[in-house]
Write a protein that holds these residues in place. Structure first.
Motif, PDB file in Angstrom:
ATOM      1  N   TYR A   1      12.100  49.557  -9.308  1.00  0.00           N
ATOM      2  CA  TYR A   1      11.624  49.430  -7.932  1.00  0.00           C
ATOM      3  C   TYR A   1      12.473  48.425  -7.171  1.00  0.00           C
ATOM      4  N   ARG A   2      12.639  48.666  -5.889  1.00  0.00           N
ATOM      5  CA  ARG A   2      13.338  47.715  -5.030  1.00  0.00           C
ATOM      6  C   ARG A   2      12.375  46.702  -4.436  1.00  0.00           C
ATOM      7  N   MET A   3      11.126  47.147  -4.244  1.00  0.00           N
ATOM      8  CA  MET A   3      10.149  46.330  -3.532  1.00  0.00           C
ATOM      9  C   MET A   3       8.806  46.454  -4.234  1.00  0.00           C
ATOM     10  N   LEU A   4       8.144  45.320  -4.450  1.00  0.00           N
ATOM     11  CA  LEU A   4       6.863  45.303  -5.139  1.00  0.00           C
ATOM     12  C   LEU A   4       5.886  44.436  -4.349  1.00  0.00           C
ATOM     13  N   VAL A   5       4.723  45.010  -4.053  1.00  0.00           N
ATOM     14  CA  VAL A   5       3.680  44.297  -3.316  1.00  0.00           C
ATOM     15  C   VAL A   5       2.543  43.983  -4.281  1.00  0.00           C
ATOM     16  N   VAL A   6       2.104  42.727  -4.279  1.00  0.00           N
ATOM     17  CA  VAL A   6       1.041  42.281  -5.185  1.00  0.00           C
ATOM     18  C   VAL A   6      -0.078  41.665  -4.348  1.00  0.00           C
ATOM     19  N   PRO A   7      -1.048  42.483  -3.911  1.00  0.00           N
ATOM     20  CA  PRO A   7      -2.137  41.954  -3.090  1.00  0.00           C
ATOM     21  C   PRO A   7      -3.300  41.436  -3.938  1.00  0.00           C
ATOM     22  N   MET A   8      -3.743  40.234  -3.673  1.00  0.00           N
ATOM     23  CA  MET A   8      -4.966  39.661  -4.244  1.00  0.00           C
ATOM     24  C   MET A   8      -5.056  39.858  -5.757  1.00  0.00           C
ATOM     25  N   LEU A   9      -4.009  39.487  -6.476  1.00  0.00           N
ATOM     26  CA  LEU A   9      -4.054  39.589  -7.935  1.00  0.00           C
ATOM     27  C   LEU A   9      -4.700  38.314  -8.468  1.00  0.00           C
ATOM     28  N   TYR A  10      -5.994  38.241  -8.329  1.00  0.00           N
ATOM     29  CA  TYR A  10      -6.798  37.081  -8.708  1.00  0.00           C
ATOM     30  C   TYR A  10      -6.573  36.686 -10.160  1.00  0.00           C
ATOM     31  N   MET A  11      -6.511  37.679 -11.048  1.00  0.00           N
ATOM     32  CA  MET A  11      -6.366  37.415 -12.478  1.00  0.00           C
ATOM     33  C   MET A  11      -4.949  37.733 -12.936  1.00  0.00           C
ATOM     34  N   PHE A  12      -4.306  36.777 -13.581  1.00  0.00           N
ATOM     35  CA  PHE A  12      -3.019  37.023 -14.222  1.00  0.00           C
ATOM     36  C   PHE A  12      -3.261  37.294 -15.703  1.00  0.00           C
ATOM     37  N   ARG A  13      -2.765  38.413 -16.178  1.00  0.00           N
ATOM     38  CA  ARG A  13      -2.866  38.765 -17.594  1.00  0.00           C
ATOM     39  C   ARG A  13      -1.676  39.633 -17.964  1.00  0.00           C
ATOM     40  N   SER A  14      -1.553  39.932 -19.239  1.00  0.00           N
ATOM     41  CA  SER A  14      -0.468  40.777 -19.746  1.00  0.00           C
ATOM     42  C   SER A  14       0.903  40.228 -19.378  1.00  0.00           C
ATOM     43  N   GLY A  15       1.004  38.903 -19.245  1.00  0.00           N
ATOM     44  CA  GLY A  15       2.296  38.292 -18.948  1.00  0.00           C
ATOM     45  C   GLY A  15       2.860  38.676 -17.606  1.00  0.00           C
ATOM     46  N   ILE A  16       2.007  38.989 -16.636  1.00  0.00           N
ATOM     47  CA  ILE A  16       2.494  39.500 -15.361  1.00  0.00           C
ATOM     48  C   ILE A  16       3.343  38.470 -14.623  1.00  0.00           C
ATOM     49  N   GLU A  17       3.007  37.191 -14.752  1.00  0.00           N
ATOM     50  CA  GLU A  17       3.791  36.186 -14.024  1.00  0.00           C
ATOM     51  C   GLU A  17       5.239  36.151 -14.523  1.00  0.00           C
ATOM     52  N   ASP A  18       5.443  36.329 -15.833  1.00  0.00           N
ATOM     53  CA  ASP A  18       6.802  36.340 -16.378  1.00  0.00           C
ATOM     54  C   ASP A  18       7.561  37.578 -15.921  1.00  0.00           C
ATOM     55  N   ARG A  19       6.872  38.691 -15.856  1.00  0.00           N
ATOM     56  CA  ARG A  19       7.542  39.934 -15.447  1.00  0.00           C
ATOM     57  C   ARG A  19       7.842  39.944 -13.953  1.00  0.00           C
ATOM     58  N   LEU A  20       6.990  39.315 -13.163  1.00  0.00           N
ATOM     59  CA  LEU A  20       7.291  39.186 -11.734  1.00  0.00           C
ATOM     60  C   LEU A  20       8.504  38.287 -11.518  1.00  0.00           C
ATOM     61  N   ARG A  21       8.595  37.230 -12.305  1.00  0.00           N
ATOM     62  CA  ARG A  21       9.747  36.331 -12.205  1.00  0.00           C
ATOM     63  C   ARG A  21      11.043  37.094 -12.526  1.00  0.00           C
ATOM     64  N   GLU A  22      11.018  37.875 -13.607  1.00  0.00           N
ATOM     65  CA  GLU A  22      12.197  38.655 -13.987  1.00  0.00           C
ATOM     66  C   GLU A  22      12.554  39.667 -12.901  1.00  0.00           C
ATOM     67  N   PHE A  23      11.537  40.256 -12.289  1.00  0.00           N
ATOM     68  CA  PHE A  23      11.764  41.245 -11.239  1.00  0.00           C
ATOM     69  C   PHE A  23      12.522  40.629 -10.069  1.00  0.00           C
ATOM     70  N   VAL A  24      12.065  39.475  -9.600  1.00  0.00           N
ATOM     71  CA  VAL A  24      12.716  38.838  -8.455  1.00  0.00           C
ATOM     72  C   VAL A  24      14.078  38.274  -8.856  1.00  0.00           C
ATOM     73  N   GLN A  25      14.150  37.660 -10.007  1.00  0.00           N
ATOM     74  CA  GLN A  25      15.414  37.079 -10.456  1.00  0.00           C
ATOM     75  C   GLN A  25      16.503  38.139 -10.550  1.00  0.00           C
ATOM     76  N   GLY A  26      16.094  39.371 -10.902  1.00  0.00           N
ATOM     77  CA  GLY A  26      17.059  40.455 -11.032  1.00  0.00           C
ATOM     78  C   GLY A  26      17.421  41.131  -9.732  1.00  0.00           C
ATOM     79  N   GLY A  27      16.825  40.684  -8.623  1.00  0.00           N
ATOM     80  CA  GLY A  27      17.208  41.230  -7.325  1.00  0.00           C
ATOM     81  C   GLY A  27      16.087  41.933  -6.583  1.00  0.00           C
ATOM     82  N   GLY A  28      14.894  41.978  -7.146  1.00  0.00           N
ATOM     83  CA  GLY A  28      13.785  42.641  -6.490  1.00  0.00           C
ATOM     84  C   GLY A  28      13.173  41.810  -5.377  1.00  0.00           C
ATOM     85  N   THR A  29      12.483  42.486  -4.472  1.00  0.00           N
ATOM     86  CA  THR A  29      11.768  41.815  -3.394  1.00  0.00           C
ATOM     87  C   THR A  29      10.276  41.881  -3.695  1.00  0.00           C
TER      88      THR A  29
END
Length: 671
Positions: free
Chosen positions: A454-482
């Motif tokens: 994906y080029r663009m990812l929207v994350v609305p109101m993700l109250y709960m972080f699980r399944s390592g989502i914060e690490d995967r979001l970091r990798e997504f942006v670091q690799g060039g994602g918005t």
């Protein structure tokens, strides 16, 4: 009979209940003639037929079903064969009362309705296994059977002693020790500490309904137990030799189950679509329905099935409005545009009695061909035949919106910051519709699914972080994602314990800010925010996040209340990408303007270069062609420039206009 190969086509048909008409062979014969005239090529049989298939324990009557399947197949109509567990026969409940559900107030239900049965009951599982295996043994090699329909609209929960014991076993496997459970649920609050798993009871208004970890895990258990029951249904078919694909039908915005878990166990996702057409503008209803289509498609990133829809009015909505002329075809093609490989109706023929005797049907009580509905059903069948080349093609989406059922469960029971509604679905929809208005296909991702591609990812109101989502979001942006994240994200962990330290948890450096406080507005209260230049100004309501910047740049600021001048929208470069943060529940107009700017900066090309107001554009593609669906859900014609290098495949496009309540499909070669 020899099995015949199935030509490339869309499945077209619906739920058929010939068992209601076994005493009227004249009606059954007439039905077959009308099905052929309507171009119907498949029907679903046996959904609620258990009492006819097994009228008394161990006595099976399958002859009528076999005869009907043979007759249908001889006329070129294939069968989706259902397992009948969605409604058990009366004899089963009377002889084995343990199969009936117990409510959360610990009262056992009487026999009645649908899905009033315990998924844990060994007796119920055994009886379902027996009828499923009998069906599989009889029809596994029938050339007309193309698919197995597992039960019907799974849902509900049971609080009986069997389910309580199963819940405790599930918890023990999850947490291993009671100390671990106590920590995860923070049971020292109100002195609710457990000393053994045997003390745990399901949440109840008569007992513990305020222990959030308990309530959250109970919902997970209900999903796990329902999934296990469905898995056992499928296993019974497989062990009896059935090899056809399996599916079960999901419902719109149903929060009782995490459908993503059920989807892992089936071959094809399907759902039952009953929009509130003509309650508001049909264009808006189409956008809302499209979001649900895309959610179903994204579960497996594959074509899904529209398992049920109504060819006319419904009988259970607050007001039963008819579908206006042309809407049946337009709504059917809307599902196809978003990735469906079928259009199916509930129901083929109206029954004379019961709860759904006035529900819309292909064949009504009058029973003739000379009805508006039957004419439009036939036109839809003809349209699907002309578009058969599209069946099996995929939807390619450059942008995705994250949708998480478990996070929604947790935030909606969390007691704050607003107990009059947090409007999660509405927040997701605001981003979804804005991306669609930018002319993009959009995926609706679950939190566990991959983010790559994906080029663009929207994350609305993700109250709960699980399944390592914060690490995967970091990798997504670091690799060039918005990334675009909103307020009320990253607040708690998977057991609803608040994170210590800054929030959004683990992403404060990526976002370049930290949330300090969140203000809840009263219902009807409106604040505003604006760009640094002061214009334009947008409305916001419900929630306003107050953030402290740690490197992010302010794009817009609040203009009201004590936090006037605080950031309302920010951006922060990170690695090769960038992360935006929207601090407040903004009006749709903001999302429409803001996403238009962001997608332009990313050079995300719309499906069509020109997007006239009022049209919805979607696309599917195979190895050779792209198929562009342009749909008008208004009553008036709308002009459209001819798409470059495209030819009309279907629809009326005279004078360069898409007529009111209609669809035009273009085909162009892929570069």
């Amino acid at each position: 009979m020899e099995k015949q190969s199935i030509p490339k086509q869309f499945i077209y048909g619906g739920d058929y209940n010939p068992e209601q008409w076994l005493d009227r062979p004249d009606i059954l014969a007439r039905d077959l003639e009308m099905l052929q005239k309507a171009r119907i090529n498949a029907v679903t049989l046996g959904v609620f037929s258990w009492s006819i298939l097994e009228p008394e324990e161990g006595v099976f009557h399958l002859e009528w079903l076999k005869e009907m399947m043979n007759t249908l197949y001889a006329r070129g109509i294939r069968v989706i064969l259902a397992t009948p567990s969605g409604a058990r026969p009366r004899w089963l409940a009377e002889k084995y009362p343990e199969v009936l559900r117990v409510r959360e107030d610990r009262v056992r239900c009487l026999y009645g309705e649908r899905h009033n049965h315990c998924y844990t009951s060994p007796v119920y599982r055994q009886k379902v296994r027996m009828i499923n295996q009998k069906l599989a043994e009889t029809f596994k090699d029938h050339p007309g059977v193309i698919l197995w329909h597992i039960s019907n609209e799974y849902g509900g929960e049971c609080h009986c002693p069997l389910c309580q014991a199963a819940f405790r076993r599930w918890l023990k496997e999850r947490y291993q020790t009671i100390d671990a459970l106590n920590h995860a649920w923070w049971t020292t609050f109100w002195s609710h500490t457990y000393t053994s798993f045997e003390q745990v009871e399901s949440p109840s208004t008569l007992g513990d309904s305020g222990l959030h970890g308990l309530s959250l895990d109970w919902k997970r258990f209900v999903t796990a137990q329902t999934t296990d029951f469905m898995r056992e249904e499928i296993r019974a078919l497989r062990e009896a030799g059935a090899t056809q694909p399996v599916n079960t039908n999901f419902m719109e915005d149903y929060t009782g189950l995490n459908y993503y878990e059920l989807a892992k166990e089936i071959d094809i996702v399907s759902w039952d679509s009953y929009p509130l057409w003509r309650y508001q503008s049909d264009s808006r209803t189409a956008l809302q329905t499209g979001m649900q289509h895309d959610l179903m498609r994204t579960m497996k990133h594959a074509p899904f099935l529209l398992m049920e829809s109504s060819p006319s009015g419904l009988n259970w909505q607050p007001v039963s409005k008819l579908k206006k002329p042309g809407l049946l075809l337009n709504a059917s093609l809307h599902a196809i545009a978003h990735g469906a490989d079928s259009v199916q109706f509930f129901q083929i023929r109206q029954g004379r009695g019961g709860f759904e005797k006035f529900h819309g049907a292909v064949i009504d009580h009058y029973g003739g061909e000379d009805t508006r509905v039957f004419r439009e059903v036939t036109q839809t069948g003809q349209a699907l035949e002309s578009l058969a080349c599209i069946a099996g093609s995929q939807v390619d989406a450059p942008a995705a919106v994250l949708w998480d059922t478990e996070s929604r469960w947790a935030m909606e029971q969390a007691r704050g910051p607003r107990n009059e509604g947090l409007f999660y679905r509405e927040a997701v929809f605001k981003s979804y519709q804005a991306l669609r208005k930018c002319g993009l296909n959009v995926d609706l991702l679950q939190v566990e699914q991959p983010l790559e591609g994906y080029r663009m990812l929207v994350v609305p109101m993700l109250y709960m972080f699980r399944s390592g989502i914060e690490d995967r979001l970091r990798e997504f942006v670091q690799g060039g994602g918005t990334l675009i994240m909103t307020y009320w994200s990253g607040i708690v962990n998977e057991t609803d314990l608040c994170y210590l330290g800054g929030t959004p948890h683990g992403l404060t450096d990526l976002l370049g800010l930290r949330s300090e406080e969140i203000d809840a507005l009263c219902t009807g209260e409106v604040h505003h925010f604006a760009a640094e230049s002061g214009a334009p100004q947008y409305r916001c309501e419900n929630l306003c996040d107050l953030v402290r910047l740690q490197g992010a740049q302010t794009l817009m600021r609040y203009t009201d209340d004590f936090y006037r001048g605080y950031p309302a929208v920010t951006v922060h470069p990170y690695g090769k990408g960038r992360a935006y943060y929207i601090c407040t529940d903004a009006e749709e107009g903001f999302y429409n303007d803001f996403y238009k700017e962001v997608t332009a900066c990313l050079n995300l090309a719309p499906i069509l270069p020109s997007m006239p107001e009022g049209l919805e554009v979607s696309s599917r593609q195979d190895e050779e062609n792209e198929y562009i669906f342009v749909q008008n859900f208004t009553d008036d014609p709308i002009s459209l420039p001819v798409p470059p290098n495209a030819a009309v495949l279907f629809g009326d496009f005279e004078a360069g206009q898409v007529q009111g309540c209609s669809t035009v499909v273009f085909r162009r070669r892929r570069v």
